[in-house]
Design a protein around this motif. Structure first.
Motif: not given
Length: 430
Positions: A335-339, A341-344, A352-370
């Motif tokens: 739930x924390x580290x898997x790609x 999880x980040x994608x879902x 996401x605190x985990x780098x692997x989850x963060x890399x898989x997450x699709x960030x909207x403009x505001x999330x990218x700003x954060x």
């Protein structure tokens, strides 16, 4: 959500004794084994949220089961207040779920009463640590033991409203000291002609007091729960807000009239200091005509100070009484580290605190700003403070209430300081 947390702080205090009675000494494991994929087990997973988050958890569980088909996960969710009411009842009866979404303000209370599993034996074995920086892992540590893993982070920031600034013809705050920020707010308020304001009285938020204390090498509370400030220092802080309360900050009466929204997310104020994950809510409340906000670092108390820190939006913890600690740790890791999880989840639970989850997450403009903001303050980030003392939520709420009295002009700084220290004494000696 934060106002709800504060309201529940009294519940946490009232049930502290029950939790102590429910506490057990069996919250540790000397040796962790990897999960046996041939063992059929069932885990209970509890989280707070809404139907949207529940749907995301269902997707994540389906992905988890593709990899671990012999672990059945029964998930339940409630609203934030109901979630903690149920956990308090379960804790008193000794029946917490195997895996729980967890809130930072309750971590010390549950950990010190032996209700949470020591996760240290699973770190680097079942729970991957390489994607989680050490300062992130340290957030879940109480008394030198890891009891929870952050799912996501946020940091204290200064939001600004570009529409208000364009309307009044004032440039973005260029950064600087707290005095510089107060001067800038005064400029905006003057240009706003009684209709628009530079911001609020920042001395009404305990986090701004904490920021100044950290810059001075102190904390709100140390590892032993002792306060890192005295009456004189709090007096100085609240007195520094006098200039803001003298026609610069938006008046408290306006705050009351706009509640449950505030001057910032109704487009009447140019700035607001808060946690950076509040941006989406602000944009949603501001509505049509708003596509972006400014997000910059807060005023500086001392140049070079490591006063900012990453705080968990939420964490995952495991019950000390789980019958399947290895399987529970396996679920936490997924739930924390898997790609997947980040994608879902994306940023539904925060960045996401985990780098692997963060890399898989699709960030909207505001999330990218954060994400960009948290990267920009890297040189100003220090270690997270000790896990909040039991009853911290009560003190945070008392600080806010006293701040409103000061803003109304119905209480002197001396009386406010006296009342806060009376409350502090009650919390520390409960």
């Amino acid at each position: 959500m934060f106002s709800t947390k504060r309201a529940l702080a009294a519940v946490a205090l009232a049930t502290g004794a029950a939790l102590a009675l429910a506490g057990c000494a069996g919250g540790t494991s000397d040796e962790a084994a990897t999960y046996d994929p041939d063992e059929k087990v069932t885990l209970d997973l509890a989280f707070w949220g809404n139907d949207v988050r529940a749907g995301l958890y269902n997707e994540a569980i389906d992905a988890f089961n593709e990899e671990y088909p012999n672990i059945t996960v029964n998930a339940t969710f409630l609203t934030f207040p109901e979630f903690w009411e149920k956990r308090q009842t379960e804790a008193a009866g000794g029946g917490l779920p195997d895996v729980m979404q967890f809130d930072y303000s309750y971590l010390r209370q549950y950990a010190e009463n032996g209700l949470l599993l020591d996760l240290d034996p699973y770190l680097g074995e079942i729970i991957e640590t390489e994607p989680l920086p050490q300062n992130i892992l340290d957030i879940g540590v109480v008394n030198d033991t890891t009891y929870a893993i952050p799912t996501s982070t946020n940091a204290w920031g200064l939001f600004t409203n570009p529409v208000v600034l364009e309307t009044v013809g004032v440039e973005q705050f260029a950064g600087g000291s707290w005095e510089d920020y107060a001067d800038w707010m005064g400029e905006v308020t003057a240009a706003g002609g009684g209709e628009l304001y530079g911001g609020g009285d920042y001395t009404g938020r305990i986090q701004n007091f904490e920021l100044q204390l950290r810059a001075e090498g102190s904390q709100l509370f140390d590892e032993n729960g002792e306060p890192g400030f005295d009456e004189e220092r709090l007096t100085e802080f609240w007195e520094s807000g006098a200039v803001l309360r003298d026609g610069v900050a938006f008046p408290q009466q306006l705050v009351e009239e706009l509640s449950p929204l505030g001057p910032f997310d109704t487009g009447l104020a140019a700035s607001e200091m808060t946690w950076d994950n509040f941006g989406a809510g602000y944009l949603g409340n501001l509505g049509e005509g708003y596509t972006e906000l400014g997000l910059i670092e807060p005023p500086v108390t001392e140049e070079g100070a490591k006063d900012l820190y990453l705080k968990p939006s939420m964490l995952h913890a495991v019950s000390a009484k789980t019958e399947h600690p290895e399987a529970a740790a396996t679920l936490v890791d997924f739930l924390i580290n898997s790609p997947q999880s980040g994608e879902i989840f994306g940023t539904n639970r925060g960045l996401p605190a985990s780098e692997t989850a963060l890399e898989a997450a699709e960030l909207d403009p505001l999330s990218q700003q954060v994400a960009d903001y948290e990267a920009s303050i890297a040189d100003r980030l220090g270690d997270a403070p000790p896990v909040p003392i039991v009853g911290y939520g009560t003190l945070e709420e008392k600080f806010r209430v006293l701040g409103t009295e000061l803003n109304f002009g119905t209480m002197s700084v001396q009386d406010a300081v006296s009342q806060f220290f009376n409350e502090l004494d009650l919390v520390l000696n409960q």
